[in-house]
Enzyme design. Structure first.
Site, short mmCIF file in Angstrom:
data_model
loop_
_atom_site.label_atom_id
_atom_site.label_comp_id
_atom_site.label_asym_id
_atom_site.label_seq_id
_atom_site.Cartn_x
_atom_site.Cartn_y
_atom_site.Cartn_z
N PRO A 173 7.66 -6.48 4.59
CA PRO A 173 6.95 -5.40 3.89
C PRO A 173 6.88 -4.06 4.63
O PRO A 173 6.43 -3.07 4.04
CB PRO A 173 5.53 -5.97 3.73
CG PRO A 173 5.36 -6.94 4.84
CD PRO A 173 6.72 -7.45 5.18
N TYR B 290 0.43 -3.55 11.06
CA TYR B 290 1.44 -4.62 11.04
C TYR B 290 1.68 -4.97 12.51
O TYR B 290 2.03 -4.07 13.30
CB TYR B 290 2.74 -4.16 10.40
CG TYR B 290 2.65 -3.92 8.91
CD1 TYR B 290 2.81 -4.97 8.01
CD2 TYR B 290 2.42 -2.65 8.40
CE1 TYR B 290 2.74 -4.76 6.65
CE2 TYR B 290 2.35 -2.42 7.03
CZ TYR B 290 2.51 -3.48 6.16
OH TYR B 290 2.44 -3.27 4.81
N ARG C 88 -4.95 4.64 5.93
CA ARG C 88 -5.12 4.40 4.49
C ARG C 88 -6.29 5.17 3.92
O ARG C 88 -7.03 5.85 4.63
CB ARG C 88 -5.37 2.90 4.30
CG ARG C 88 -4.17 2.01 4.55
CD ARG C 88 -3.47 1.71 3.27
NE ARG C 88 -4.39 1.13 2.32
CZ ARG C 88 -4.61 -0.19 2.18
NH1 ARG C 88 -3.94 -1.04 2.93
NH2 ARG C 88 -5.48 -0.65 1.29
N ASP D 211 0.81 -1.22 0.00
CA ASP D 211 0.00 0.00 0.00
C ASP D 211 0.84 1.27 0.00
O ASP D 211 0.33 2.34 -0.27
CB ASP D 211 -0.98 0.02 1.18
CG ASP D 211 -0.28 -0.02 2.53
OD1 ASP D 211 0.97 -0.08 2.55
OD2 ASP D 211 -0.97 -0.01 3.56
P1 FAD Z 1 3.88 -10.16 -7.56
O1 FAD Z 1 3.08 -9.02 -7.08
O2 FAD Z 1 3.96 -11.35 -6.70
O3 FAD Z 1 3.27 -10.56 -8.96
C1 FAD Z 1 3.65 -11.76 -9.61
C2 FAD Z 1 2.56 -12.13 -10.60
O4 FAD Z 1 3.02 -13.24 -11.34
C3 FAD Z 1 1.26 -12.53 -9.93
O5 FAD Z 1 0.18 -11.86 -10.53
C4 FAD Z 1 1.20 -14.04 -10.16
O6 FAD Z 1 -0.12 -14.51 -10.33
C5 FAD Z 1 1.99 -14.19 -11.45
N1 FAD Z 1 2.61 -15.50 -11.61
C6 FAD Z 1 3.32 -16.19 -10.70
N2 FAD Z 1 3.76 -17.35 -11.23
C7 FAD Z 1 3.32 -17.37 -12.50
C8 FAD Z 1 3.43 -18.32 -13.56
N3 FAD Z 1 4.13 -19.45 -13.40
N4 FAD Z 1 2.83 -18.04 -14.73
C9 FAD Z 1 2.12 -16.91 -14.91
N5 FAD Z 1 1.99 -15.98 -13.93
C10 FAD Z 1 2.57 -16.21 -12.75
N6 FAD Z 1 5.54 -3.34 -1.19
C11 FAD Z 1 5.63 -1.99 -1.22
O7 FAD Z 1 6.32 -1.42 -2.07
N7 FAD Z 1 4.97 -1.21 -0.33
C12 FAD Z 1 4.22 -1.76 0.64
O8 FAD Z 1 3.62 -1.03 1.42
C13 FAD Z 1 4.13 -3.18 0.73
N8 FAD Z 1 3.37 -3.77 1.65
C14 FAD Z 1 3.16 -5.11 1.58
C15 FAD Z 1 2.31 -5.71 2.50
C16 FAD Z 1 2.07 -7.05 2.44
C17 FAD Z 1 1.19 -7.64 3.47
C18 FAD Z 1 2.65 -7.85 1.43
C19 FAD Z 1 2.34 -9.33 1.34
C20 FAD Z 1 3.50 -7.29 0.53
C21 FAD Z 1 3.78 -5.93 0.60
N9 FAD Z 1 4.65 -5.31 -0.29
C22 FAD Z 1 4.82 -3.96 -0.26
C23 FAD Z 1 5.39 -6.12 -1.26
C24 FAD Z 1 4.71 -6.17 -2.62
O9 FAD Z 1 3.38 -6.61 -2.54
C25 FAD Z 1 5.49 -7.07 -3.56
O10 FAD Z 1 6.86 -6.80 -3.40
C26 FAD Z 1 5.09 -6.82 -5.01
O11 FAD Z 1 3.79 -7.24 -5.25
C27 FAD Z 1 6.04 -7.53 -5.96
O12 FAD Z 1 5.62 -7.32 -7.26
P2 FAD Z 1 5.97 -8.36 -8.39
O13 FAD Z 1 5.26 -7.88 -9.61
O14 FAD Z 1 7.42 -8.54 -8.44
O15 FAD Z 1 5.37 -9.74 -7.90
#
Ligand code: FAD
Length: 630
Positions: free
Chosen positions: A337, A263, A255, A46
């Protein structure tokens, strides 16, 4: 043909979508697939950091975040006094002054993804859902320059019976995600030039490459929930960082839509122990929160989302294979996070990669430019892991109260403030490389506050043609162009104006000038390298038409003059300004200088007028290619 594409993006989370925006904007044939039938709508990240909003601004969508998100103003630290009672001990601004023209905002990750999807759709790229890759191979036959063969499975979405308020299915406490589609309706094979694995912490792409995440776990687990709380804690609408005497720690982030993100420190684990997801619940999280907050009260009749996660820091230090397959985002770095980094850093990864990939695909740059991706972003990930390792242990530590042993709250708060610039994303600095020149004292003297390798910061300037006050960095839109920013100085002085005219003449006509060399013959003069000019003299000192044509080129089919490339450093009628030269550390009465800025707004070099063309020629000739498609 839909399967004729140059880049395959696996995963449509923040990293994949940011990459999709870039590639679609730059006209690259790409596909973006995700195994999930729908995007997330609740919970997860967020915190949207300042640098992320700057980038959203460069795509024209920062306003949407600002309108919907909650802008944070204050952080208050609650610590136990010498009797163990919780008291607010200090208050600081949430965004330190001079961090950015934007402020830290909080908004649900699902909405951030919506904005990216809208941006990408507008440029003609759509997420293809319920598709996952099955195999990835380098084809023997190079298939017309598309050497990677990927087999894709189209999945039949299973009915997901999980509770939508529970985020446990994507928490790191369980290894298999329930509710994922299980049956395959058809498969297809495609050949592509590049694959980017943006597929999250359990990355399929990473496993295909044989790479693994390395790191450790703190053996501490935390709960997280989005709720509309009823509490007598007076500071629930500002950010609260709270260490209780011996019941654990807690972070409160107010928010949008009156939600509050909590948290909450829950407990410890034995080395190697895994939490049983079935034993976790929102009620347990609230119970822990009440213990930590006591004597303040807490009721949460409405919980939008909750989850539990284990603290750990992991990194994969290799993020590319044969300069053809890349990893971005959580696929190569995971951490806790609370500092609001994961989503932001993940988007910054693919923002760094996107323009380089587009240049390689379109043949405007040598693919060797792609090597800078890993060099730049693995270093950022390494710093992130190092920061999070210290930060999360200080956050989860027991505070030193009176004579007892424990974490120094002064040390914790000092680290919070010290790292603010870095966590805002604006403190990132890339090392010298093919696309970042070396620095030197002489270069620093030309522009004392412009740091080679850092992003070009904004100052309020006045548009020469229409007197609009403009944030200078707003002109650095994400369209793939390099920028030459000419600090023209006092052009009311005829000698200085002549120096600017001579420079522009050489940049336009010299055979070695990269503007002359790499701008295709029928393209606009600003289409590869755009020149922006900032004078220290006021607008009335010189008529617009007296500027060299390079600074106000004629563009488009009808050869319209541009009116938005020349600016002056003077006070506007209503919006301030007049401090840009001072802000950039450039002498307003001096000889001026030229700043070269990359398509992702990072400063590549600072040059004096006299050696500018030769230096630019050396710089660009190392990687630019002639004859590519714009
Ligand atoms: P993801 O968001 O995990 O996206 C990966 C995508 O790939 C997903 O849509 C998934 O379905 C898809 N996928 C996976 N495997 C496959 C496959 N084999 N084939 C096709 N598709 C696939 N970050 C911040 O910057 N600020 C915050 O305040 C923050 N708070 C957070 C709070 C919580 C509780 C959590 C859990 C996370 C938080 N984060 C925060 C971290 C953030 O959510 C992640 O770091 C971020 O989503 C990473 O982005 P990404 O695109 O790398 O991966």
């Amino acid at each position: 043909m839909p399967n004729e594409c140059d880049v395959l993006i696996i995963g449509a989370g923040p990293a994949g979508l940011m990459l999709g925006c870039w590639l679609a904007r730059l006209g690259v044939k790409a596909r973006i697939i995700d195994e999930r039938p729908a995007k997330i709508t609740r919970g997860h990240a967020d915190g949207v950091q300042c640098r992320t909003i700057e980038i959203f601004q460069s795509f024209g969508m920062a306003e949407r975040i600002q309108k919907e998100g909650n802008e944070l103003s204050e952080v208050v630290f609650y610590n136990p006094d010498k009797h163990g009672n919780l008291v607010p001990t200090s208050r600081i601004p949430d965004t330190q002054p001079d961090t950015s023209r934007f402020r830290h905002v909080v908004l649900n990750q699902g909405r951030i993804e919506d904005f990216l999807i809208d941006c990408m759709n507008a440029d003609g790229l759509k997420v293809e859902r319920s598709i996952s890759p099955v195999s990835l191979e380098f084809a023997d036959d190079a298939m017309a320059g598309r050497p990677i063969a990927v087999k894709l499975a189209h999945l039949v979405p299973a009915v997901d019976g999980s509770d939508p308020a529970s985020g446990l299915y994507r928490s790191n406490i369980i290894s298999n995600e329930p509710g994922l589609p299980s049956s395959v309706s058809k498969t297809e094979e495609i050949n592509v030039k590049y694959v980017v694995g943006c597929d999250g912490a359990r990355s399929w792409t990473r496993k295909q490459l044989g790479f693994s995440l390395e790191g450790d776990s703190a053996n501490i687990y935390w709960g997280v929930m989005d709720a509309r709380p009823i509490t007598n804690l007076p500071d629930v609408r500002v950010k609260v960082v709270l260490h209780s005497a011996d019941a654990g720690s807690l972070l409160i982030v107010p928010r949008e839509r009156n939600l509050v993100r909590f948290y909450i420190q829950m407990g410890t684990l034995q080395p190697g122990e895994k939490l049983d997801a079935k034993t976790q619940s929102a009620e347990k999280i609230i119970e822990s929160a009440r213990r930590i907050l006591a004597p303040y009260t807490l009721e949460c009749p409405e919980i939008e989302w909750w989850s539990v996660y284990e603290i750990g820091q992991r990194i994969c230090k290799t993020v590319s294979f044969k300069n053809r397959v890349f990893l971005a985002g959580d696929a190569f770095h995971t951490h806790s996070p609370k500092a609001g980094q994961g989503m932001n850093v993940s988007m910054m990864d693919s923002y760094n990669l996107g323009w380089k990939l587009a240049a390689a695909v379109k043949g405007t740059a040598n693919p060797s430019i792609l090597e800078t991706y890993g060099a730049e972003r693995v270093e950022v990930a390494r710093q992130l892991i190092e920061f999070d390792h210290k930060f999360s242990r200080l956050f989860s530590g027991k505070p030193a109260v009176a004579e007892s042993e424990g974490i120094s709250m002064e040390e914790f708060q000092a680290m919070w403030v010290r790292m603010e610039k870095w966590t805002s994303g604006t403190g990132v600095k890339y090392a010298p490389s093919l696309i970042v020149a070396d620095t030197s004292p002489a270069k620093r003297d030309l522009a004392q506050n412009i740091i080679i390798g850092s992003h070009f910061e904004s100052q309020m300037v006045l548009c020469y043609a229409d007197a609009h006050a403009t944030q200078f960095a707003d002109r650095l839109v994400s369209n793939g162009r390099w920028r030459l920013i000419i600090f023209a100085g006092n052009v009311a002085n005829p000698d200085q104006l002549q120096r600017v005219a001579d420079l522009c003449d050489r940049l336009t006509h010299d055979v070695e000038s990269p503007i002359k060399k790499y701008t295709p013959p029928n393209a606009d003069l600003n289409s590869v390298i755009e020149v922006l000019t900032l004078t220290s003299s006021p607008r009335r000192a010189l008529p617009y038409s007296a500027f060299p044509e390079l600074t106000r080129p004629l563009v488009g089919k009808f050869r319209y003059p541009t009116y938005d490339q020349i600016f002056s450093d003077e006070v506007s009628y209503l919006d301030g300004g007049g401090a840009a030269y001072a802000g950039y550390g450039v002498d307003p009465t001096g000889p001026g200088c030229v700043v070269l800025v990359r398509p992702d707004q990072y400063v590549a070099d600072v040059l004096e007028f006299s050696r500018c063309v030769e230096s630019l020629a050396l710089f660009f000739d190392a990687f630019m290619m002639m004859g590519g498609a714009l």
